[in-house]
Design an enzyme around this catalytic site. Structure first.
Site, PDB file in Angstrom:
ATOM      1  N   SER A 176      45.664  33.911  43.043  1.00 34.09           N
ATOM      2  CA  SER A 176      44.440  34.535  42.720  1.00 34.09           C
ATOM      3  C   SER A 176      44.040  35.655  43.632  1.00 34.09           C
ATOM      4  O   SER A 176      44.929  36.546  43.749  1.00 34.09           O
ATOM      5  CB  SER A 176      43.479  33.536  43.098  1.00 34.09           C
ATOM      6  OG  SER A 176      42.140  33.735  42.495  1.00 34.09           O
ATOM      7  N   LYS A 220      46.891  38.866  44.709  1.00 37.03           N
ATOM      8  CA  LYS A 220      46.795  40.402  44.467  1.00 37.03           C
ATOM      9  C   LYS A 220      47.317  40.843  45.909  1.00 37.03           C
ATOM     10  O   LYS A 220      47.779  41.803  45.783  1.00 37.03           O
ATOM     11  CB  LYS A 220      45.157  40.623  44.512  1.00 37.03           C
ATOM     12  CG  LYS A 220      44.389  40.023  43.329  1.00 37.03           C
ATOM     13  CD  LYS A 220      42.953  40.783  43.347  1.00 37.03           C
ATOM     14  CE  LYS A 220      41.849  39.881  42.496  1.00 37.03           C
ATOM     15  NZ  LYS A 220      42.049  39.810  41.185  1.00 37.03           N
ATOM     16  N   GLN A 257      38.215  40.826  34.486  1.00 30.99           N
ATOM     17  CA  GLN A 257      37.884  41.470  35.457  1.00 30.99           C
ATOM     18  C   GLN A 257      38.344  42.993  35.287  1.00 30.99           C
ATOM     19  O   GLN A 257      39.507  43.336  35.005  1.00 30.99           O
ATOM     20  CB  GLN A 257      38.561  40.790  36.816  1.00 30.99           C
ATOM     21  CG  GLN A 257      38.077  41.683  38.163  1.00 30.99           C
ATOM     22  CD  GLN A 257      38.662  40.639  39.343  1.00 30.99           C
ATOM     23  OE1 GLN A 257      39.627  39.991  39.298  1.00 30.99           O
ATOM     24  NE2 GLN A 257      37.685  40.786  40.344  1.00 30.99           N
ATOM     25  N   GLU A 262      32.551  43.356  43.806  1.00 28.42           N
ATOM     26  CA  GLU A 262      32.782  41.719  44.088  1.00 28.42           C
ATOM     27  C   GLU A 262      33.362  41.923  45.609  1.00 28.42           C
ATOM     28  O   GLU A 262      32.866  40.995  46.466  1.00 28.42           O
ATOM     29  CB  GLU A 262      33.578  41.184  43.111  1.00 28.42           C
ATOM     30  CG  GLU A 262      33.812  39.750  43.616  1.00 28.42           C
ATOM     31  CD  GLU A 262      34.657  38.920  42.762  1.00 28.42           C
ATOM     32  OE1 GLU A 262      35.107  39.291  41.633  1.00 28.42           O
ATOM     33  OE2 GLU A 262      35.256  37.784  43.197  1.00 28.42           O
ATOM     34  N   TRP A 284      39.390  35.796  32.670  1.00 27.76           N
ATOM     35  CA  TRP A 284      38.945  36.688  33.773  1.00 27.76           C
ATOM     36  C   TRP A 284      40.176  37.418  34.332  1.00 27.76           C
ATOM     37  O   TRP A 284      40.192  38.442  34.839  1.00 27.76           O
ATOM     38  CB  TRP A 284      38.156  35.784  34.595  1.00 27.76           C
ATOM     39  CG  TRP A 284      37.540  36.633  35.822  1.00 27.76           C
ATOM     40  CD1 TRP A 284      38.140  36.594  37.135  1.00 27.76           C
ATOM     41  CD2 TRP A 284      36.511  37.707  35.680  1.00 27.76           C
ATOM     42  NE1 TRP A 284      37.068  37.532  37.797  1.00 27.76           N
ATOM     43  CE2 TRP A 284      36.515  37.970  37.120  1.00 27.76           C
ATOM     44  CE3 TRP A 284      35.741  38.162  34.634  1.00 27.76           C
ATOM     45  CZ2 TRP A 284      35.519  39.059  37.313  1.00 27.76           C
ATOM     46  CZ3 TRP A 284      34.861  39.179  34.823  1.00 27.76           C
ATOM     47  CH2 TRP A 284      34.640  39.618  36.251  1.00 27.76           C
ATOM     48  N   HIS A 320      42.862  27.075  37.272  1.00 33.05           N
ATOM     49  CA  HIS A 320      43.376  28.167  38.285  1.00 33.05           C
ATOM     50  C   HIS A 320      44.004  27.864  39.681  1.00 33.05           C
ATOM     51  O   HIS A 320      43.637  26.917  40.507  1.00 33.05           O
ATOM     52  CB  HIS A 320      42.092  28.934  38.667  1.00 33.05           C
ATOM     53  CG  HIS A 320      42.303  30.368  39.197  1.00 33.05           C
ATOM     54  ND1 HIS A 320      43.037  31.202  38.828  1.00 33.05           N
ATOM     55  CD2 HIS A 320      41.666  30.586  40.154  1.00 33.05           C
ATOM     56  CE1 HIS A 320      43.263  32.098  39.634  1.00 33.05           C
ATOM     57  NE2 HIS A 320      42.296  32.172  40.380  1.00 33.05           N
TER      58      HIS A 320
HETATM   59  C1  MCU Z   1      42.220  36.181  40.440  1.00 35.59           C
HETATM   60  O1  MCU Z   1      41.333  35.623  41.269  1.00 35.59           O
HETATM   61  C2  MCU Z   1      39.948  35.846  41.905  1.00 35.59           C
HETATM   62  C3  MCU Z   1      39.102  36.892  40.918  1.00 35.59           C
HETATM   63  O2  MCU Z   1      39.918  38.170  40.854  1.00 35.59           O
HETATM   64  C4  MCU Z   1      37.848  37.158  41.495  1.00 35.59           C
HETATM   65  O3  MCU Z   1      37.120  37.936  40.695  1.00 35.59           O
HETATM   66  C5  MCU Z   1      37.123  35.760  41.787  1.00 35.59           C
HETATM   67  O4  MCU Z   1      35.741  36.033  42.094  1.00 35.59           O
HETATM   68  O5  MCU Z   1      37.933  34.889  42.483  1.00 35.59           O
HETATM   69  C6  MCU Z   1      39.106  34.734  42.122  1.00 35.59           C
HETATM   70  C7  MCU Z   1      39.774  33.850  43.220  1.00 35.59           C
HETATM   71  O6  MCU Z   1      40.334  34.222  44.131  1.00 35.59           O
HETATM   72  O7  MCU Z   1      39.587  32.609  42.938  1.00 35.59           O
HETATM   73  C8  MCU Z   1      40.458  31.576  44.138  1.00 35.59           C
END
Ligand code: MCU
Length: 398
Positions: A206, A210, A252, A260, A303, A339
């Protein structure tokens, strides 16, 4: 009388690989000044700033340097270099001009119950969401300690910023990339850690996926990067995410991402409403990892912009193709699971990549693009709509 055939000695300067790379890089033009483009499609990753395309590995090294410089200046911020002294637990001292401070962090190593030292290892950003990898040590990198990621207000907070100042250009992901590199320095300086320096992998899921994507791009000592369900900001392209959003998709986008959290540098705010002006996209960022191992794991959650990661990584895979190293790149998409909960159906692909890069086994990783395609997802990527450049074949052109 015997005659000896004259031996013709041709003196060919033979450079060791690292010397060769250094020599090649010295021929590259200096850091590129940042510039913008007007390019709605995925920019040609092989195209030099001043025109002309990289046609072989030597030229690619220069082009790669350009990409890295542009991404640093326009999206992620600067990853500092400096004179470090790092040991495990990692104490980092920067003796550079402005800094005489030090920071330290602990990286816990969990050794495998099978295999023998020195062990291959996977560095896990903030923890791992992969299943147990037999014979592989796990090294926990405490990324939140290095740069916090608790919303927009956490910019400039963490040990990286204690060392480089709150105004350092690096966003959290580049700060983590710096920390991962210091961790690897420490492993190099600490043989007692029993880690095989030629078999270091990296993962994260997640938001930390990144981060894994970025850290893998900026340290060549990482032989296998496995970003898991990172979506936009990882294996997704800014342009494709915006296109999906503009037709009503719940994805996103760059604009959302900068509001964010603090993953990218502040400079990127200049581009979030104009991503088509960026001279690169994340296929180019991925390309910094070629021909090292990259196995991108995705999920079909809206997302995460699955059509964007699919298309973006398809574009990236072409750089591995150019190097005739297609098998070192994989993209696996599997939906219908929560997820960051790794589904069994992706295990065979994961094992193949781990076996190849961390266990050095001869395994077949060919055809790993979209190998776990999930028919329920129903999204496609029309290459001709996004990619207008051809793939040079490096081996064939001198
Ligand atoms: C890809 O995961 C992220 C996402 O990009 C964010 O928008 C969200 O708030 O959090 C996600 C994440 O890290 O979940 C654990």
């Amino acid at each position: 009388m015997k005659f000896f055939a004259p031996l013709l000695l041709i003196a060919v300067p033979v450079l060791a690989k690292t010397e060769q790379v250094a020599e090649d890089l010295s021929r590259c033009s200096n850091d590129v000044a940042p510039y913008t483009v007007n390019e709605p499609l995925l920019p040609d990753p092989f195209l030099f700033t001043k025109g002309g395309r990289a046609r072989n590995e030597r030229e690619w090294r220069c082009r790669r340097r350009e990409i890295s410089s542009l991404v640093t200046q326009l999206e992620l911020g600067v990853k500092p270099e400096g004179n470090y002294n790092a040991t495990l637990a990692v104490h980092v001292f920067d003796f550079g001009e402005k800094h005489d401070q030090s920071i330290s962090f602990n990286a816990k190593i969990r050794y495998p119950t099978t295999g023998k030292a020195p062990y291959p290892a996977i560095i896990a950003l903030g923890g791992t969401s992969l299943p147990e990898l037999p014979g592989v040590a796990t090294i926990l990198f405490p990324n939140d300690e290095i740069a916090q990621q608790y919303g927009a207000k956490s910019r400039g907070i963490g040990k990286f910023y204690d060392l480089y100042g709150k105004d350092a250009t690096a966003g959290a992901m580049m700060a983590w990339a710096w920390g991962v590199s210091r961790l690897i320095d420490a492993l190099e300086d600490t043989p007692a850690a029993k880690i095989d320096l030629d078999r270091i992998g990296l993962t994260g899921c997640s938001r930390n996926g990144k981060g894994a994507f970025v850290a893998g791009a900026f340290d060549d000592r990482i032989v296998l990067t496995i970003p898991q369900e990172a979506g936009t900001g990882g294996g997704g392209c800014w342009r494709i995410a915006d296109a999906i959003y503009s037709t009503g998709g719940n994805v996103q986008t760059a604009s959302e991402l900068v509001q964010e959290n603090v993953w990218v540098g502040k400079v990127f705010e200049n581009f979030t409403s104009a991503v088509t002006t960026l001279p690169f996209d994340h296929h180019s960022l991925a390309a910094l990892m070629a021909p090292r191992g990259l196995f991108v794991i995705e999920n079909d959650i809206d997302w995460l912009a699955p059509a964007s990661t699919l298309g973006c990584m398809k574009a990236a895979s072409k750089v591995w193709d150019a190097m005739w190293e297609s098998d070192s790149f994989g993209y696996s998409m599997m939906g219908l699971h929560n997820h960051c909960s790794f589904p069994d159906s992706q295990k065979a692909d994961l094992t193949a990549f781990v076996d190849k890069f961390l266990h050095r086994k001869r395994v077949d990783t060919s055809g790993m693009f979209f190998s776990s395609a999930n028919s329920t997802a129903g999204f496609t990527f029309k290459e001709e709509d996004w990619i207008k450049w051809s793939v040079p074949e490096f081996r064939l052109v001198d």
